[in-house]
Write a protein that holds these residues in place. Sequence first.
Motif, PDB file in Angstrom:
ATOM      1  N   MET A  15       1.060  -1.168   0.441  1.00 16.08           N
ATOM      2  CA  MET A  15      -0.365   0.091   0.563  1.00 16.08           C
ATOM      3  C   MET A  15       0.828   1.295  -0.258  1.00 16.08           C
ATOM      4  O   MET A  15       0.356   1.908  -0.348  1.00 16.08           O
ATOM      5  CB  MET A  15      -1.561  -0.474   1.564  1.00 16.08           C
ATOM      6  N   VAL A  16       2.139   1.399   0.271  1.00 16.34           N
ATOM      7  CA  VAL A  16       2.683   2.657   0.821  1.00 16.34           C
ATOM      8  C   VAL A  16       3.430   2.246  -1.100  1.00 16.34           C
ATOM      9  O   VAL A  16       4.194   2.121  -1.852  1.00 16.34           O
ATOM     10  CB  VAL A  16       3.836   2.306   1.192  1.00 16.34           C
ATOM     11  N   ARG A  17       3.558   3.790  -1.665  1.00 21.09           N
ATOM     12  CA  ARG A  17       4.104   4.406  -2.521  1.00 21.09           C
ATOM     13  C   ARG A  17       5.868   4.357  -2.401  1.00 21.09           C
ATOM     14  O   ARG A  17       6.076   4.391  -0.950  1.00 21.09           O
ATOM     15  CB  ARG A  17       4.319   4.970  -2.650  1.00 21.09           C
TER      16      ARG A  17
ATOM     17  N   SER B 150       8.389  13.476  -0.927  1.00 22.37           N
ATOM     18  CA  SER B 150       7.695  12.463  -0.261  1.00 22.37           C
ATOM     19  C   SER B 150       6.965  12.205   1.191  1.00 22.37           C
ATOM     20  O   SER B 150       6.806  11.472   1.827  1.00 22.37           O
ATOM     21  CB  SER B 150       8.838  11.334  -0.178  1.00 22.37           C
ATOM     22  N   ASP B 151       6.906  13.861   2.069  1.00 21.96           N
ATOM     23  CA  ASP B 151       6.425  13.242   3.149  1.00 21.96           C
ATOM     24  C   ASP B 151       6.635  12.416   4.269  1.00 21.96           C
ATOM     25  O   ASP B 151       6.073  12.734   4.862  1.00 21.96           O
ATOM     26  CB  ASP B 151       4.703  12.818   2.851  1.00 21.96           C
ATOM     27  N   TYR B 152       8.381  13.163   4.093  1.00 21.14           N
ATOM     28  CA  TYR B 152       8.948  12.713   5.074  1.00 21.14           C
ATOM     29  C   TYR B 152       8.421  13.744   6.547  1.00 21.14           C
ATOM     30  O   TYR B 152       8.288  14.961   6.309  1.00 21.14           O
ATOM     31  CB  TYR B 152       9.838  13.263   5.115  1.00 21.14           C
ATOM     32  N   MET B 153       8.124  12.798   7.929  1.00 18.19           N
ATOM     33  CA  MET B 153       7.232  13.955   9.239  1.00 18.19           C
ATOM     34  C   MET B 153       8.614  15.062   9.407  1.00 18.19           C
ATOM     35  O   MET B 153       7.942  15.686  10.357  1.00 18.19           O
ATOM     36  CB  MET B 153       7.179  12.356  10.223  1.00 18.19           C
TER      37      MET B 153
ATOM     38  N   ALA C 289       2.556  11.463  -6.814  1.00  8.30           N
ATOM     39  CA  ALA C 289       3.527  10.967  -5.791  1.00  8.30           C
ATOM     40  C   ALA C 289       2.732  11.733  -4.369  1.00  8.30           C
ATOM     41  O   ALA C 289       3.672  11.952  -3.841  1.00  8.30           O
ATOM     42  CB  ALA C 289       4.774  11.099  -5.923  1.00  8.30           C
ATOM     43  N   GLU C 290       1.680  12.037  -4.837  1.00  4.84           N
ATOM     44  CA  GLU C 290       1.083  12.740  -3.721  1.00  4.84           C
ATOM     45  C   GLU C 290       1.383  12.626  -2.222  1.00  4.84           C
ATOM     46  O   GLU C 290       1.289  13.353  -1.607  1.00  4.84           O
ATOM     47  CB  GLU C 290      -0.484  13.178  -4.423  1.00  4.84           C
ATOM     48  N   THR C 291       0.377  11.768  -2.525  1.00  6.40           N
ATOM     49  CA  THR C 291       0.796  10.816  -0.766  1.00  6.40           C
ATOM     50  C   THR C 291       1.825   9.026  -0.566  1.00  6.40           C
ATOM     51  O   THR C 291       1.841   8.973  -1.489  1.00  6.40           O
ATOM     52  CB  THR C 291      -0.679  10.198  -0.494  1.00  6.40           C
ATOM     53  N   PRO C 292       2.018   9.679   0.309  1.00  6.47           N
ATOM     54  CA  PRO C 292       2.726   8.351   0.766  1.00  6.47           C
ATOM     55  C   PRO C 292       2.022   7.045   0.567  1.00  6.47           C
ATOM     56  O   PRO C 292       2.874   5.625   0.489  1.00  6.47           O
ATOM     57  CB  PRO C 292       3.470   8.462   2.208  1.00  6.47           C
ATOM     58  N   TYR C 293       0.840   6.741   0.701  1.00  4.15           N
ATOM     59  CA  TYR C 293      -0.212   5.528   0.405  1.00  4.15           C
ATOM     60  C   TYR C 293      -0.766   5.600  -0.875  1.00  4.15           C
ATOM     61  O   TYR C 293      -1.236   6.443  -1.357  1.00  4.15           O
ATOM     62  CB  TYR C 293      -0.848   5.437   1.511  1.00  4.15           C
ATOM     63  N   LEU C 294      -1.188   4.382  -1.690  1.00  2.46           N
ATOM     64  CA  LEU C 294      -1.869   4.398  -2.423  1.00  2.46           C
ATOM     65  C   LEU C 294      -3.556   4.091  -1.833  1.00  2.46           C
ATOM     66  O   LEU C 294      -3.393   3.698  -0.328  1.00  2.46           O
ATOM     67  CB  LEU C 294      -1.882   3.281  -2.960  1.00  2.46           C
TER      68      LEU C 294
ATOM     69  N   LEU D 104      -6.268  13.253   2.354  1.00  2.54           N
ATOM     70  CA  LEU D 104      -5.027  13.314   2.227  1.00  2.54           C
ATOM     71  C   LEU D 104      -4.626  13.432   3.489  1.00  2.54           C
ATOM     72  O   LEU D 104      -5.516  14.117   4.289  1.00  2.54           O
ATOM     73  CB  LEU D 104      -5.322  15.010   1.159  1.00  2.54           C
TER      74      LEU D 104
ATOM     75  N   GLY E 282      -4.416   4.107   3.280  1.00  2.00           N
ATOM     76  CA  GLY E 282      -3.270   4.509   4.448  1.00  2.00           C
ATOM     77  C   GLY E 282      -2.095   3.290   4.458  1.00  2.00           C
ATOM     78  O   GLY E 282      -2.158   2.265   3.926  1.00  2.00           O
ATOM     79  N   GLY E 283      -2.235   3.230   5.368  1.00  2.00           N
ATOM     80  CA  GLY E 283      -0.677   2.078   6.113  1.00  2.00           C
ATOM     81  C   GLY E 283       0.684   1.964   6.989  1.00  2.00           C
ATOM     82  O   GLY E 283       0.313   2.938   7.403  1.00  2.00           O
TER      83      GLY E 283
ATOM     84  N   ASP F 139       3.724   2.387   8.039  1.00  2.00           N
ATOM     85  CA  ASP F 139       4.814   2.861   8.031  1.00  2.00           C
ATOM     86  C   ASP F 139       6.446   1.547   8.405  1.00  2.00           C
ATOM     87  O   ASP F 139       6.229   1.359   9.790  1.00  2.00           O
ATOM     88  CB  ASP F 139       5.379   4.189   9.230  1.00  2.00           C
TER      89      ASP F 139
ATOM     90  N   ARG G 163       7.105   8.574   7.034  1.00  2.00           N
ATOM     91  CA  ARG G 163       6.342   9.476   6.872  1.00  2.00           C
ATOM     92  C   ARG G 163       4.411   9.827   6.604  1.00  2.00           C
ATOM     93  O   ARG G 163       4.303   9.748   7.845  1.00  2.00           O
ATOM     94  CB  ARG G 163       5.994   9.281   4.918  1.00  2.00           C
ATOM     95  N   VAL G 164       4.649  11.121   6.324  1.00  2.00           N
ATOM     96  CA  VAL G 164       3.328  11.774   6.925  1.00  2.00           C
ATOM     97  C   VAL G 164       1.987  11.125   6.583  1.00  2.00           C
ATOM     98  O   VAL G 164       1.869  11.347   5.086  1.00  2.00           O
ATOM     99  CB  VAL G 164       3.148  12.580   6.824  1.00  2.00           C
ATOM    100  N   GLY G 165       0.952  10.382   7.168  1.00  2.00           N
ATOM    101  CA  GLY G 165       0.103   9.357   6.635  1.00  2.00           C
ATOM    102  C   GLY G 165      -0.015   8.523   7.162  1.00  2.00           C
ATOM    103  O   GLY G 165      -0.713   7.083   6.352  1.00  2.00           O
ATOM    104  N   LEU G 166       1.174   7.028   7.225  1.00  2.00           N
ATOM    105  CA  LEU G 166       1.603   6.487   7.498  1.00  2.00           C
ATOM    106  C   LEU G 166       1.461   6.695   9.137  1.00  2.00           C
ATOM    107  O   LEU G 166       1.809   6.838   9.810  1.00  2.00           O
ATOM    108  CB  LEU G 166       2.459   5.830   7.289  1.00  2.00           C
TER     109      LEU G 166
END
Lengths: 780, 689
Positions: free
Chosen positions: A287-289, A632-635, B31-36, B54, B315-316, B318, B323-326
């Motif tokens: 699920m993770v890009r 890449s949206d790193y925290m 590549a907007e969000t770190p999850y699909l 998002l 979601g997913g 980490d 990464r934000v959102g995981l």
Amino acid sequence: MRNKNWKKLIALLAAVSVVTAGVPGIVQYASATGTEEEAPEGGTEGGETGEKKEEEEPQEVSDTGEVIMKNAVGKKPKSEWITMEDYELVTESDTYKMYLYEPTLSIMLENKETGKILESTLSDEKDDGYSNRSWNSYMKSGIVLTAIKNNKSGYQLDLITSPHTLDVTKNDNGFSAKLFYNEFKVGLTMNVTLEEDELVVNIPDDSIVEEQQGSYIATISPYPFMGYSFLDEKKGYMLIPDGNGALVNLDNKEGRYTTGFNQMIYGSDVGFDEKTAKALLWDEVDMVRNANEVIAPIFGMAHTEDQIGYLAVVEQGEKRASIEAQPNGAKVSYNRCFANFKSRDVFVQPLNNSNSGTVPSTEADRTHTDRQVRYILLSGEDVSYSAMATIYRNYLLDNKLISIKDNSYNTRVDFLGTEREKFLLGTKAVTMTTTENVEELYDEMQEDGVSSLLTLYKGWQKGGLYNLPITKYKADSHIGGTSKLTDLIKDSEEKNYHIYLYNDALRLNPSTDSLNFNMVKQVNKRTFEEELYAEVYRTFYYLTPGKAAEAIESFADSYVDDGVSNLAMSGISNTLFTYSFKNKFYSRNDTAKDYSDALDKIDKDVNLILEEPAAYLWKNTDAFLDMPLGSSDYMYVDEEIPFLSMVLKGVIPMYSDYVNFEANKTEFFLQMVEAGVFPSFYLTYEKSSDLIYTNSSNLYSTEFSTYRDVISGYDKGLREVNDAVKDAFITKHEKTDTGVTVVTYSNGVRIYVNYTGTAQTVDGVTVEGMSYSYKVGEAE
Amino acid sequence: MKRKRKFIKLAALFLVAMVLTSGMSAVTVSAETPYLTFTVNGYGGMEETQTAYLAHQTIIKFGEEFMSSPNDICVTDDGKIYVADTGNSRIIVGTTDGELESIIGEGTLKAPRGVFVTENKHVYVADSDAEAVFEFDPEGNVLNKYTKPDNPLYGGSKVVFKPIKVVVNDAGIMFVICESNTNGIVEISPQEGGSFLGYFGTNLTSVDLVTMVFRAIASDAQKAKMISNIPSTPDNLAIDEKGLIYTVTRGDGNNSVKRLNIAGANLINGANLQGYYDDSPAAVAVGNHDNIYVASSQGYIYEYNNQGEPIYLFGGRDDGTQRVGLSTQVASIQVGKDDEIYVLDNDRRQIQVYKPSEFTQKLHNALYLYSKGRYTESREPLSEVLKMNSMFDYANRAMGRAYFQEENYDEALRYARLSKDKSGYSDAFWEIRNNWLKRNIVATMVIIVLAVILYKLLKLWDKKKGVLSGVKAGWAKLKEKKLISNLCYSGYYMKHPFDASYGIAREGRASWSAPSILLLIFMIEYVINKYLCGFLQKTVREGRYDIFSDVGMIVIVIVALTSCNYLVCTINEGEGTVKKIYTYFCYSLLPYIILTPISFALSHVLTKNEQFIITLIQFVLVAWVLIIGILGIKEVNNYTGKETFKVIALTLFTILIVSLLIFIIYVLWAQVFEFISAIYGEVVYRLEK
């Protein structure tokens, strides 16, 4: 008679019971051998990061945000501190003095005007005493190596704890340090020079010695603490090359982040299997890009209050190096960023097809390349990312790594020609946009007032989008055939609509080209397979770079013969790998050289544009396709900045990712205005649901009729802004307190982008909520 | 999905492991969000879609107050967040901007693990260490403290009262999940300082056959080691405006998500989940459009409609890249009034806020109207959604239904087929067929009558003038040819298996060519029927063709049947030779060859209502094939009835044994091959050293 038959039956039954009893036994045996493989792999993994062994339990963080390690060495008594007095002046430039403390190769750079200092290693004064011995020596060494011994990696070699001999010779510009580790019998020479206001750290390949069979250098990190700071003692930020660009502030992270940025330049290496197991949903869905690739080999440190800092360019050896930027809290309480060169790696060599027997193995040869980092030192007003962008642009222009191209505005609309879906024993064509369709859509766009376009025609080739590699200029009959395509390209030029044929030169499709055996093998000599969750073609190979180069050249030849010369390349533009082929091993440098040479060769005859090109190919491309607009949206990232766009605006025209698939279109539009990037659309004439049984089933929204209005709207808005900007460079980029981003160009144009929901006024310009505005001004 | 997983595991045992590489797809779309984000298509498969939510904002502290192993949050409509800050023994009240409003229960609470806020801002806190549910007024004063019910029905002194989650309905009745209380959700009325109303929504246990057998034969020690068969406690719960209770329970398969009415009955049919549930759900929340959100403790977020049909999955977990959102360890999920999602991460000590994208906002609106039966109204937002993602099967299906309501049956049919909505397809098709019949009934009748008259006339003419004699003579001549005659004989076999079997056994009617032709026709018909029959009859995915394995399967079955039957017959004094056996097996397929075209044609014109006709034909067909096949065995080999059944049983048994043997040989060979290649690999490796 009857008895006889019953006996037979019983005999058969007995046979079955034996058989069924036997089968689980076999299966058990198989699974038992299956577990064996984990041992050596686990072994190498455990030793992988030697200095970071004490893992897994949550780290202890003090109230002030300091990380407290187990077995901490404590602070040295003040009398034993190594201070400025122990350093000696080696050389000086216009603005800087360089001091050296020989035993650890520590250097200090003092700004002559302000007296502010940039340190390269942890000083005893700033040592908080909370780190263990291994980390403490790491932080206080001017160079840190990791070594491989007997196929195990992760042995840390520093200048404090590891036994070594060091021989330093000083010269006019700096010094040269010859280093040899007695235990591992490895060594190298590091040359450090101060050229004007640029500090150059160089490690020549021929200076590397590995005298003992089985013990080798794995990685080399010169100055891993260059320009470090403790918690929030300094104001400023680190620049990391993630996506378009990102900043990590030098504030107190309170121990929230246990790791920082660590990415290989130009992407990870498929020649090696990934070592970290990904977390999969239901054990099967990823699920993770993947995070963005590092496109440019740079990193930066800015101490804004001290007005001191640097922009570092990894000049040589960057094709097999990673960039690390660790905020405080990641193991230790210091912010630091550096380049880590990889020389050799350990991998798992399976001995049979089921991978039930494996041995750890080391690469036969190291990557042969000089390694060089250039720290361009900043002072005064230049300590900002805007200045870094300008400096990097000038660096690239001066070194002929980029040249100024035609920067006029185009909207990019790509078309998908034909795809394949399964049918009976083979596949059949799913035609989405024929050459006639393209003409029709062009006419409609011309009616809408779109005055110039750039088009990538994908899936034009015989056999559809995934019939790879392409070696000849031969169009699929379903889109109208070669001559119609040639006519289309030529006729469209008159409308100022430029069609580029799209070519993924990296991949080899074994289903369409089953006789081609020129595929890349990993270092363990297993064919590399790219697996997709797709409908038709599920496996792709990578073409060996040599063959890829041949294919590109022969294709370009036959193409140019037909009088057309627009070509778009993907795949090879941003992929590098170590590989083996016919029992020979090739490094990422070899791969890069093959690609670069091939593109150099065809670049003379064709107009070449590349998809998200790595920095070493920027000189070859007339446009930068798929410029990322985010990160890449790193925290731990505090701010996303359009750094690469600031570098390249006015030099190479940049096009965004496809607008179609963006969920929040308004914000995406504003980002394009801010970064000076042109919009891209992916279109088809037919309904996109026709693609559902093809490999392109993830193109869920491409129909032209859906996007017609959007295209003309975007074209109008962005053309106007970019026509005002023309060929100017971005000189300044700032985010004001009101939430409005102001971008200043060298011709005086200022662009105001408001990402907040309400109207804001900056410089007397009022910008509506979620909108933009611009002002033409005087050139500086 | 579950079934698929099992299959994969099984396959993994036998198949050679391959080098797996990362990457879902060659084209990185955004590549907007770190999850699909995925949705579920008409076949129940996962399909990638636009980013639904998002990652918008991360709250790590309120004012200067950090959280310490927080376990629950409650978000109210006025944008306040109540956090059960377990590690600090308090409730933090903050705003969504991270401002601190107040702190409740300091000194009173011990380990608050659940928090719930009612309409009138009364705060209920489940405190497991204090063994009580506290009720605070909006100012933070304790109003009530509900401790362990003294009602004997609660379970006596052995059952402790350790509340971990609580929700409260409009009447003030509390629904409390207690740690290690497997009886169900504790329902407490506020009257008389808390009176126990009973257990609610108790989970059921299920026992499979294997466990039952094992239990019967296991010793006490073994039984003690087994996982106890006590029903699992729900892990979390939520309540909606109507007072329905939603629960999630880990490891409960299709029943892991429940919507319980006031009587405690589950309103969600587990099959609706289509296998899209999580093994370790952490929390559940109810959205503003009758939708249900479930957060897995690993960070995956599922959105269902009120029927439990999956809409999104995103979601997913980490993997350490931060990464934000995981997420790493989700404890709670809440939905705000603008559909924003709040996810509490216990490990990270933070609240992640996700905002719905434009796409999701439109979809919510459309699906809400659709679920309320306002199909036509829903068409406008639906077409917007389909513009953005034309492969979104939910929207396609709803669109089909909407068109059906508007009597636009052609479009309804198209969308129903696109979304694999068989009942919608059937309804639309019925209407279209009805219209066609209305228009063409007269013409059809006339054509039929004319055809009959023509046929009669031709016969009459032939009788008088013998115009067809040439054709007839030709046919008779053709029939004399051995092959044709044998082919025709199969028709005789079909109708008179007893007599015809005698012919095969004694009169030289057995051959290779004629049966092979029949077999070939059978294969062709089988393949055509499988892939090109009417949509309603179709058992395979559209666009999927696997003809090699279909043909291979038929060949293997025929070869296995013939050879095993021959082996068994020879040792059982049968009279059949291989040729004869092959002949009667192939001839037995004739009913299929004759009846399948009829059912194939019917599959294109029948709707769901008339499906029974096809089912009937298929039943007749199978029975016929079986009967004449069995009779063939009996008569050709000259067996009695009893002997025949013995031979059939033995034949099937032999087939089983042979396939087992082949499998074993295959496995052994694989081992040998493995061994050799390992030696080779090792030698090469040593030589290179």
